[in-house]
Scaffold this motif. Structure first.
Motif, PDB file in Angstrom:
ATOM      1  N   ASP A   1       0.807  -1.131   0.063  1.00 14.20           N
ATOM      2  CA  ASP A   1       0.027  -0.279  -0.454  1.00 14.20           C
ATOM      3  C   ASP A   1       0.842   1.350   0.010  1.00 14.20           C
ATOM      4  O   ASP A   1       0.334   2.244  -0.437  1.00 14.20           O
ATOM      5  CB  ASP A   1      -0.722   0.373   1.258  1.00 14.20           C
ATOM      6  CG  ASP A   1      -1.313  -0.835   1.436  1.00 14.20           C
ATOM      7  OD1 ASP A   1      -2.269  -1.812   0.003  1.00 14.20           O
ATOM      8  OD2 ASP A   1      -1.985  -1.480   2.735  1.00 14.20           O
ATOM      9  N   VAL A   2       1.683   1.122   0.299  1.00 15.37           N
ATOM     10  CA  VAL A   2       2.723   2.499  -0.027  1.00 15.37           C
ATOM     11  C   VAL A   2       3.817   3.073  -0.764  1.00 15.37           C
ATOM     12  O   VAL A   2       3.780   1.675  -2.297  1.00 15.37           O
ATOM     13  CB  VAL A   2       4.814   2.330   0.657  1.00 15.37           C
ATOM     14  CG1 VAL A   2       5.294   3.129   1.013  1.00 15.37           C
ATOM     15  CG2 VAL A   2       3.830   1.360   2.077  1.00 15.37           C
ATOM     16  N   ARG A   3       3.183   4.078  -1.321  1.00 20.37           N
ATOM     17  CA  ARG A   3       3.319   4.623  -3.152  1.00 20.37           C
ATOM     18  C   ARG A   3       2.894   6.211  -2.730  1.00 20.37           C
ATOM     19  O   ARG A   3       2.838   6.235  -1.446  1.00 20.37           O
ATOM     20  CB  ARG A   3       2.205   4.003  -4.095  1.00 20.37           C
ATOM     21  CG  ARG A   3       0.403   4.479  -3.004  1.00 20.37           C
ATOM     22  CD  ARG A   3      -0.131   3.954  -4.086  1.00 20.37           C
ATOM     23  NE  ARG A   3       0.082   2.244  -4.198  1.00 20.37           N
ATOM     24  CZ  ARG A   3      -0.856   1.539  -4.935  1.00 20.37           C
ATOM     25  NH1 ARG A   3      -2.217   2.135  -5.961  1.00 20.37           N
ATOM     26  NH2 ARG A   3      -1.303   0.181  -4.605  1.00 20.37           N
TER      27      ARG A   3
ATOM     28  N   THR B   1       5.325  13.381 -13.939  1.00 18.73           N
ATOM     29  CA  THR B   1       4.728  12.228 -14.484  1.00 18.73           C
ATOM     30  C   THR B   1       3.691  12.269 -13.760  1.00 18.73           C
ATOM     31  O   THR B   1       2.588  11.733 -14.716  1.00 18.73           O
ATOM     32  CB  THR B   1       4.956  11.728 -14.538  1.00 18.73           C
ATOM     33  OG1 THR B   1       5.301  10.545 -13.884  1.00 18.73           O
ATOM     34  CG2 THR B   1       6.576  10.767 -15.473  1.00 18.73           C
ATOM     35  N   GLY B   2       2.950  12.666 -12.132  1.00 21.04           N
ATOM     36  CA  GLY B   2       1.826  12.230 -11.880  1.00 21.04           C
ATOM     37  C   GLY B   2       1.249  10.790 -11.298  1.00 21.04           C
ATOM     38  O   GLY B   2       0.576  10.386 -11.067  1.00 21.04           O
ATOM     39  N   GLN B   3       2.732   9.964 -11.752  1.00 19.13           N
ATOM     40  CA  GLN B   3       2.285   8.477 -11.842  1.00 19.13           C
ATOM     41  C   GLN B   3       2.802   7.943  -9.561  1.00 19.13           C
ATOM     42  O   GLN B   3       3.121   8.329  -9.844  1.00 19.13           O
ATOM     43  CB  GLN B   3       2.965   7.775 -12.704  1.00 19.13           C
ATOM     44  CG  GLN B   3       2.149   7.851 -14.077  1.00 19.13           C
ATOM     45  CD  GLN B   3       3.071   7.173 -15.509  1.00 19.13           C
ATOM     46  OE1 GLN B   3       3.799   6.458 -14.828  1.00 19.13           O
ATOM     47  NE2 GLN B   3       2.823   6.894 -16.296  1.00 19.13           N
ATOM     48  N   TYR B   4       2.206   7.035  -9.975  1.00 21.45           N
ATOM     49  CA  TYR B   4       1.984   6.059  -8.550  1.00 21.45           C
ATOM     50  C   TYR B   4       3.563   5.305  -8.643  1.00 21.45           C
ATOM     51  O   TYR B   4       3.660   4.632  -9.966  1.00 21.45           O
ATOM     52  CB  TYR B   4       1.877   5.380  -8.404  1.00 21.45           C
ATOM     53  CG  TYR B   4       0.429   6.058  -7.765  1.00 21.45           C
ATOM     54  CD1 TYR B   4      -0.372   6.503  -6.412  1.00 21.45           C
ATOM     55  CD2 TYR B   4      -1.311   6.304  -8.347  1.00 21.45           C
ATOM     56  CE1 TYR B   4      -0.880   6.903  -5.671  1.00 21.45           C
ATOM     57  CE2 TYR B   4      -2.255   6.591  -7.897  1.00 21.45           C
ATOM     58  CZ  TYR B   4      -2.296   6.802  -6.670  1.00 21.45           C
ATOM     59  OH  TYR B   4      -3.313   7.698  -6.397  1.00 21.45           O
ATOM     60  N   VAL B   5       4.456   5.714  -7.601  1.00 24.38           N
ATOM     61  CA  VAL B   5       5.522   5.058  -7.934  1.00 24.38           C
ATOM     62  C   VAL B   5       5.927   3.912  -6.302  1.00 24.38           C
ATOM     63  O   VAL B   5       5.215   4.340  -5.785  1.00 24.38           O
ATOM     64  CB  VAL B   5       6.897   6.038  -7.833  1.00 24.38           C
ATOM     65  CG1 VAL B   5       8.001   5.877  -7.076  1.00 24.38           C
ATOM     66  CG2 VAL B   5       7.150   6.995  -8.743  1.00 24.38           C
ATOM     67  N   ILE B   6       5.825   2.744  -6.809  1.00 22.64           N
ATOM     68  CA  ILE B   6       5.567   1.444  -5.276  1.00 22.64           C
ATOM     69  C   ILE B   6       7.515   0.626  -6.251  1.00 22.64           C
ATOM     70  O   ILE B   6       7.641   0.550  -7.743  1.00 22.64           O
ATOM     71  CB  ILE B   6       4.961   1.083  -6.305  1.00 22.64           C
ATOM     72  CG1 ILE B   6       3.037   1.517  -6.303  1.00 22.64           C
ATOM     73  CG2 ILE B   6       4.520  -0.143  -5.454  1.00 22.64           C
ATOM     74  CD1 ILE B   6       2.270   0.828  -6.555  1.00 22.64           C
ATOM     75  N   PHE B   7       7.543   0.303  -4.906  1.00 18.70           N
ATOM     76  CA  PHE B   7       8.994   0.519  -5.188  1.00 18.70           C
ATOM     77  C   PHE B   7       8.254  -1.281  -4.695  1.00 18.70           C
ATOM     78  O   PHE B   7       8.249  -1.270  -2.648  1.00 18.70           O
ATOM     79  CB  PHE B   7      10.179   0.187  -4.299  1.00 18.70           C
ATOM     80  CG  PHE B   7      10.543   1.421  -4.776  1.00 18.70           C
ATOM     81  CD1 PHE B   7      11.346   2.104  -5.949  1.00 18.70           C
ATOM     82  CD2 PHE B   7      10.326   2.847  -4.698  1.00 18.70           C
ATOM     83  CE1 PHE B   7      11.719   2.267  -6.661  1.00 18.70           C
ATOM     84  CE2 PHE B   7      10.547   4.096  -4.750  1.00 18.70           C
ATOM     85  CZ  PHE B   7      11.801   4.334  -6.032  1.00 18.70           C
TER      86      PHE B   7
END
Length: 280
Positions: free
Chosen positions: A184-186, A192-198
């Motif tokens: 759920d961490v993002r 870009t306004g996009q979600y970054v998920i690692f």
């Protein structure tokens, strides 16, 4: 504030972050209260500053979790306590050893949570964004830990969790819970306004179950590092095979390993070695 019935003094002390602490001195007479008030205030401020300095010395500045050195000290302390209870001749009622706490649960679990993709993404997303992501992940880890557990920053992109008294099953259950919640961490990329998920890679190990043979004869300090090394290897294996499930040392050989090179005479070079119990 002087409480005449209790003969105690309560001094509210403002902290640097806007919170307040209360210093309580008991057994103080009214005469001493009036004459010693400036001294009490100064003494309370010094004691409060010492507590703040100690907390700062054992904490990581970015994540707010405990530091690597403090984790090592606590893990060694747990291992020493367990060794006193399960060592040869240390059983209460058999050897008469009074150093063993009969209520001590003879196990301790370690969980490592790594974000291997964060290193390559830092140049594109920015180091501050990656730090903010790690800080948010650390806050989530702290919120889901049981009361007796402690969180720590083990490496630059790796968090650690120490769970005293955790069995292998309990440690795996907690690791699976962390893996699920960390999804759920993002963060939103500013451009870009996009979600970054690692994706998180998780490895775990448990003392003394993860140690065998001659490893059980090592010193507590050495066993502490071996236990963490096994968790690191499991964590690295999870990152290598892109596993979203936590891996224990016993899972490395069963689920991990990649073929690095195919050699003549039907031989192959694997990513695993003898430390992972691979035999020719």
């Amino acid at each position: 504030v002087y409480l005449s019935q209790e003969k105690s003094v309560m001094l509210p002390l403002p902290l640097a972050d806007g919170e307040y602490a209360v210093f309580v001195a008991e057994g103080v007479s009214m005469r001493a209260y009036k004459s010693m008030l400036p001294v009490l205030e100064r003494g309370a401020e010094i004691a409060l500053a010492n507590v703040a300095l100690y907390k700062q010395s054992i904490s990581d500045r970015l994540t707010g979790l405990f530091s690597r050195d403090h984790l090592l000290d606590c893990l060694q302390q747990e291992i020493r306590a367990i060794r006193r209870c399960i060592g040869v001749g240390a059983s209460p009622g058999v050897s008469g050893n009074n150093d063993c706490d009969t209520s001590w649960r003879a196990s301790v679990g370690v969980i490592l949570v790594s974000f291997p993709d964060m290193k390559d993404a830092a140049g594109e997303l920015g180091f501050e964004n990656c730090d903010a992501y790690l800080e948010e992940a650390a806050q989530l880890v702290r919120s889901v830990l049981p009361e007796q557990a402690m969180g720590s920053r083990w490496q630059e992109r790796t968090l650690a969790v120490l769970i005293p008294g955790a069995t292998r099953a309990a440690c795996r259950t907690q690791a699976e819970k962390l893996a699920q919640r960390l999804k759920d961490v993002r963060r939103v990329h500013e451009l870009t306004g996009q979600y970054v998920i690692f994706p998180a890679s998780i490895g775990l190990s448990v003392f003394p179950q993860s140690l065998h043979g001659p490893l059980l004869e090592l010193s507590a300090g050495e066993q502490c590092r071996v236990l963490l090394d096994k968790a690191e290897r499991a964590c690295a294996c999870a990152a290598e095979i892109k596993s979203d499930e936590p891996l224990a040392p016993s899972d490395v050989l069963a689920k991990g390993g990649l073929v690095r090179e195919v050699l003549p005479l039907n031989r192959v070079r694997l990513s695993l070695g003898r430390q992972d119990k691979v035999r020719d």
